[in-house]
Structure formats: structure tokens, C-alpha cells
Write a protein that holds these residues in place. Structure first.
Motif, PDB file in Angstrom:
ATOM      1  N   ALA A 193       0.826  -1.210   0.000  1.00  0.00           N
ATOM      2  CA  ALA A 193       0.000   0.000   0.000  1.00  0.00           C
ATOM      3  C   ALA A 193       0.857   1.255   0.000  1.00  0.00           C
ATOM      4  O   ALA A 193       1.707   1.419   0.877  1.00  0.00           O
ATOM      5  N   TYR A 194       0.645   2.119  -0.985  1.00  0.00           N
ATOM      6  CA  TYR A 194       1.206   3.464  -0.901  1.00  0.00           C
ATOM      7  C   TYR A 194       0.355   4.156   0.164  1.00  0.00           C
ATOM      8  O   TYR A 194      -0.658   4.768  -0.141  1.00  0.00           O
ATOM      9  N   ALA A 195       0.733   3.986   1.413  1.00  0.00           N
ATOM     10  CA  ALA A 195      -0.134   4.395   2.519  1.00  0.00           C
ATOM     11  C   ALA A 195      -0.036   5.894   2.791  1.00  0.00           C
ATOM     12  O   ALA A 195      -1.038   6.586   2.927  1.00  0.00           O
ATOM     13  N   ALA A 196       1.201   6.386   2.904  1.00  0.00           N
ATOM     14  CA  ALA A 196       1.408   7.814   3.166  1.00  0.00           C
ATOM     15  C   ALA A 196       2.075   8.414   1.939  1.00  0.00           C
ATOM     16  O   ALA A 196       3.296   8.486   1.835  1.00  0.00           O
ATOM     17  N   LYS A 197       1.235   8.802   0.991  1.00  0.00           N
ATOM     18  CA  LYS A 197       1.746   9.372  -0.258  1.00  0.00           C
ATOM     19  C   LYS A 197       1.336  10.840  -0.327  1.00  0.00           C
ATOM     20  O   LYS A 197       0.147  11.170  -0.278  1.00  0.00           O
ATOM     21  N   TYR A 198       2.334  11.688  -0.447  1.00  0.00           N
ATOM     22  CA  TYR A 198       2.103  13.126  -0.387  1.00  0.00           C
ATOM     23  C   TYR A 198       1.958  13.745  -1.782  1.00  0.00           C
ATOM     24  O   TYR A 198       2.563  13.266  -2.748  1.00  0.00           O
ATOM     25  N   ALA A 199       1.202  14.829  -1.866  1.00  0.00           N
ATOM     26  CA  ALA A 199       1.050  15.595  -3.108  1.00  0.00           C
ATOM     27  C   ALA A 199       2.329  16.420  -3.265  1.00  0.00           C
ATOM     28  O   ALA A 199       2.450  17.514  -2.728  1.00  0.00           O
ATOM     29  N   SER A 200       3.296  15.866  -3.992  1.00  0.00           N
ATOM     30  CA  SER A 200       4.639  16.434  -4.002  1.00  0.00           C
ATOM     31  C   SER A 200       5.014  17.065  -5.339  1.00  0.00           C
ATOM     32  O   SER A 200       4.711  16.526  -6.404  1.00  0.00           O
ATOM     33  N   ALA A 201       5.740  18.171  -5.250  1.00  0.00           N
ATOM     34  CA  ALA A 201       6.285  18.806  -6.455  1.00  0.00           C
ATOM     35  C   ALA A 201       7.396  17.961  -7.060  1.00  0.00           C
ATOM     36  O   ALA A 201       7.733  18.112  -8.230  1.00  0.00           O
ATOM     37  N   PHE A 202       7.950  17.051  -6.246  1.00  0.00           N
ATOM     38  CA  PHE A 202       9.089  16.265  -6.705  1.00  0.00           C
ATOM     39  C   PHE A 202       8.713  15.105  -7.628  1.00  0.00           C
ATOM     40  O   PHE A 202       9.573  14.347  -8.047  1.00  0.00           O
ATOM     41  N   TYR A 203       7.411  14.970  -7.930  1.00  0.00           N
ATOM     42  CA  TYR A 203       7.002  13.970  -8.925  1.00  0.00           C
ATOM     43  C   TYR A 203       7.185  14.492 -10.350  1.00  0.00           C
ATOM     44  O   TYR A 203       6.886  13.774 -11.308  1.00  0.00           O
ATOM     45  N   GLY A 204       7.614  15.723 -10.505  1.00  0.00           N
ATOM     46  CA  GLY A 204       7.689  16.357 -11.829  1.00  0.00           C
ATOM     47  C   GLY A 204       8.235  15.482 -12.945  1.00  0.00           C
ATOM     48  O   GLY A 204       7.561  15.258 -13.956  1.00  0.00           O
ATOM     49  N   PRO A 205       9.468  14.954 -12.813  1.00  0.00           N
ATOM     50  CA  PRO A 205      10.037  14.172 -13.912  1.00  0.00           C
ATOM     51  C   PRO A 205       9.252  12.900 -14.234  1.00  0.00           C
ATOM     52  O   PRO A 205       9.231  12.459 -15.380  1.00  0.00           O
ATOM     53  N   PHE A 206       8.583  12.320 -13.229  1.00  0.00           N
ATOM     54  CA  PHE A 206       7.761  11.122 -13.471  1.00  0.00           C
ATOM     55  C   PHE A 206       6.651  11.430 -14.479  1.00  0.00           C
ATOM     56  O   PHE A 206       6.290  10.594 -15.295  1.00  0.00           O
ATOM     57  N   ARG A 207       6.160  12.649 -14.412  1.00  0.00           N
ATOM     58  CA  ARG A 207       5.073  13.017 -15.337  1.00  0.00           C
ATOM     59  C   ARG A 207       5.570  12.949 -16.772  1.00  0.00           C
ATOM     60  O   ARG A 207       4.844  12.566 -17.673  1.00  0.00           O
ATOM     61  N   GLU A 208       6.852  13.298 -16.980  1.00  0.00           N
ATOM     62  CA  GLU A 208       7.428  13.140 -18.320  1.00  0.00           C
ATOM     63  C   GLU A 208       7.616  11.651 -18.628  1.00  0.00           C
ATOM     64  O   GLU A 208       7.330  11.186 -19.736  1.00  0.00           O
ATOM     65  N   ALA A 209       8.064  10.916 -17.622  1.00  0.00           N
ATOM     66  CA  ALA A 209       8.346   9.488 -17.828  1.00  0.00           C
ATOM     67  C   ALA A 209       7.112   8.724 -18.284  1.00  0.00           C
ATOM     68  O   ALA A 209       7.210   7.776 -19.055  1.00  0.00           O
ATOM     69  N   VAL A 210       5.934   9.116 -17.786  1.00  0.00           N
ATOM     70  CA  VAL A 210       4.717   8.394 -18.169  1.00  0.00           C
ATOM     71  C   VAL A 210       3.858   9.230 -19.118  1.00  0.00           C
ATOM     72  O   VAL A 210       2.705   8.893 -19.366  1.00  0.00           O
TER      73      VAL A 210
END
Ligand code: PBG
Length: 326
Positions: A193-210
Motif C-alpha cells: 500500500a502506498y499508505a502515506a503518499k504526499y502531493a509532491s512537487a518532486f514527482y515532476g520528472p515522473f510526469r514526463e516518464a509516463v
């Protein structure tokens, strides 16, 4: 007058003493490699904001999985990038959809020698990029979404995933997925479970990856970075619903959360060193501003020190190579 050396100081005197007395050390078996597969590619495609990471083709993904086995890695976490998206993320349920097919391919390549994990989330498959289906007002419809997650988890288990990893932060997702897996006879399929997953600015590059289509943000379902106590409640809820393992994400900006969760969790705790954490260190190293290898090792060690049992990191193969040949 001169001070006698303190006890900790004496233990730092030689590399051998430092190695002997290290409280934490890394090993390949606890590392999980997140990997992207993109439909229709004939060879790997670079991701510009994550230098060194690629979107895989079928063949390059199989090679990466085989290499992960050779390196002694613990697992691989698969994310699919479909060629076509729609409002309800149909590609996620199609047995021949990019992710389900990739799970099947990797399973036939490595069998049980590597723990194969599937991302159970709709954001890669929807044309609006949200982690679930939308209601009439454009909000995410929690209950309709978890029903799709349940079918998605079963499809991934049928394809050969050992671990299902719901990353969408929908309420009730763990319980619904557990029940669907059991009802389909997948009693050993494990839920991370991604139990404690935060709304993070650091997901930026993943958005390009997918190749994410998201406009807006995920703040109504992912956690607020301002909150610490709340993470424990999120973990408790997932444990009550049957989570076999829990995750804190991101890692480096959330080491306090990781330490809190590690202190209370009766199940293994994972931490995800995400795309932005990777990109920051790579960018600084490329500029000659930090020592790349030392920064990578220190960053992953800090995540272990905070209490993670498992670490998802894009550096998993490289780190494992260093650990094999220091
Ligand atoms: C959602 C998902 C995300 C990541 C993993 N799963 C993106 C998001 O929640 O916006 C991010 C991983 C990373 O940044 O490395 N399916």
C-alpha cells in the motif's frame, strides 16, 4: 593539555573500523527498481528529466529484469505508458494492455527470482491524467475508481505480478483489492500500500516518464505536505484493510514520516526515492557541484537509517553494482 579522543572518534580512525561499526548498510536485496514500459517502442527511449532512466521497449525491459536478477535486486516495480488513453483508463484492464503484457513478459523472463510488482493506478491510462475516473463535476469518483482498481489488481495477478501496489490514495482501495484477489484465488498475491503518499512537487520528472496528461493537481486525494500525524492514520487504515506492506512517498523530504511509520508498523515499510529526488542529484552532479556516487549512497543510506526496510530507487542497478564491487 590535550583531550583524549572520544569513543566515537576512536571508532572512526580507519576505514576498516568504520566499516565494522557502521549501524546501517545497504544490500541489493532490499532495493526495488521502478521501470517504465512504453507501448510501441522498438528500443529504449531516454527521459530527458531523468538522465540515465529510459522508457523501455519489450526487449529492453526483459533485459533490465534479467540484469536485476543477476545483481541480486529485491524487486521491480512496473509502470505502463499506453499508446491510447480514454476517460476510464480501459487499457489498464485489457489483458494485452501495455502493463499487463509487460508483467507477463517479465514473469516469463525471471519467474520467481525477482519480486514483480505492478502499479495499480489509473493515471497512466486516463486521458485526463487523474488517478481515477471522474464524476459529473470533474472530481475523482472514489468508489467507482476502487472497483476498477480491484479488477486491475486481478488482471495484474493473472499476468503474473507477485505484488500489487495501489498508488492512487483512494479510500478503501486496499480492502477492496484484497477481497477481489482472494475471491479470484490469488491468496498469495501481496498488497504493497502506498499508505502515506504526499502531493509532491518532486514527482515532476515522473510526469514526463509516463507522458502524463494531468492538468491541475492531486491534492484532494494525496496528502498535504504540511501533515505529519495524519500519516499514521493513513497507515493504520491500510493495515486494517489488510495491507501486507506499507510505503512512504516521497522519501527524502519525508524522513520524519518514515521514522514515525517505521516505529509503529508491524509490517515491512517501503520508501520511494522518487523521480525528482533522482533528478536533483543527477543535475547537481552533472554540474560538478556534488560527488555523484557519494551523494547517491548517502541519500539511500539516509532512507534506510530513517527506518525503511525496502527502498524503491532508480539507482538500484548501479547501487547494486557498487555493492558487489566496492
Ligand atoms: C501515480 C504515481 C506517481 C508516481 C508513482 N506512481 C505520480 C503521482 O502520484 O503524481 C511518482 C513516482 C516518481 O516521481 O518517481 N501512479
Amino acid at each position: 593539555m590535550s583531550f583524549p579522543h572520544s569513543r566515537p572518534r576512536r571508532l572512526r580512525a580507519t576505514p576498516a573500523l568504520r566499516r565494522l561499526t557502521a549501524e546501517f548498510r545497504l544490500s541489493p536485496a532490499e532495493l526495488i527498481l521502478p521501470a517504465f514500459i512504453r507501448e510501441g517502442l522498438s528500443g529504449p527511449a531516454p527521459i530527458s528529466s531523468m538522465p540515465g532512466v529510459v522508457q523501455h521497449s519489450t526487449d529492453s525491459l526483459k533485459r533490465a529484469a534479467a540484469e536485476a536478477v543477476e545483481l541480486g535486486l529485491g524487486g521491480i516495480m512496473l509502470f505502463g505508458v499506453p499508446a491510447v488513453r480514454d476517460a476510464v483508463g480501459s487499457g489498464a484492464l485489457d489483458p494485452d494492455g501495455v502493463l499487463n503484457k509487460a508483467i507477463r513478459d517479465v514473469r516469463s523472463e525471471v519467474g520467481d527470482e525477482l519480486v514483480i510488482m505492478g502499479d495499480v493506478c489509473l493515471d497512466e491510462f486516463t486521458d485526463h491524467g487523474h488517478c481515477g475516473v471522474l464524476d459529473a463535476n470533474g472530481g475523482v469518483d472514489n468508489d467507482a475508481t476502487v472497483q476498477i482498481y480491484a479488477q486491475m489488481a486481478v488482471a495484474q495477478a493473472e499476468a503474473g505480478a507477485h505484488v500489487l501496489a495501489p498508488s492512487g490514495m483512494m479510500d478503501g482501495q486496499i480492502g477492496v483489492i484484497r477481497k477481489a484477489l482472494d475471491d479470484s484465488g490469488f491468496h498469495n498475491a501481496t498488497v504493497l500500500a502506498y499508505a502515506a503518499k504526499y502531493a509532491s512537487a518532486f514527482y515532476g520528472p515522473f510526469r514526463e516518464a509516463v507522458d502524463s496528461q494531468l492538468v491541475g493537481d492531486r491534492r484532494t486525494y494525496q496528502m498535504d505536505p504540511a501533515n505529519r500525524r495524519e500519516a499514521l492514520l493513513e497507515v493504520e487504515l491500510d493495515l486494517e484493510e489488510g495491507a501486507d506492506m506499507v510505503m512512504v512517498k516521497p522519501a527524502m523530504s519525508y524522513l520524519d514520516i518514515l521514522a514515525d511509520v517505521a516505529a509503529m508498523s508491524p509490517v515491512p515499510v517501503a520508501a520511494y526515492q522518487i523521480s525528482g529526488e533522482y533528478a536533483m542529484i543527477e543535475a547537481a552532479a552533472a554540474n560538478g557541484w556534488i560527488d555523484r556516487r557519494r551523494a547517491i549512497e548517502e541519500s539511500v543510506l539516509s532512507i534506510k537509517r530513517a527506518g525503511a526496510n525496502l527502498v524503491l530507487t532508480y539507482w538500484a542497478p548501479e547501487l547494486a553494482g557498487w555493492l558487489q564491487n566496492p
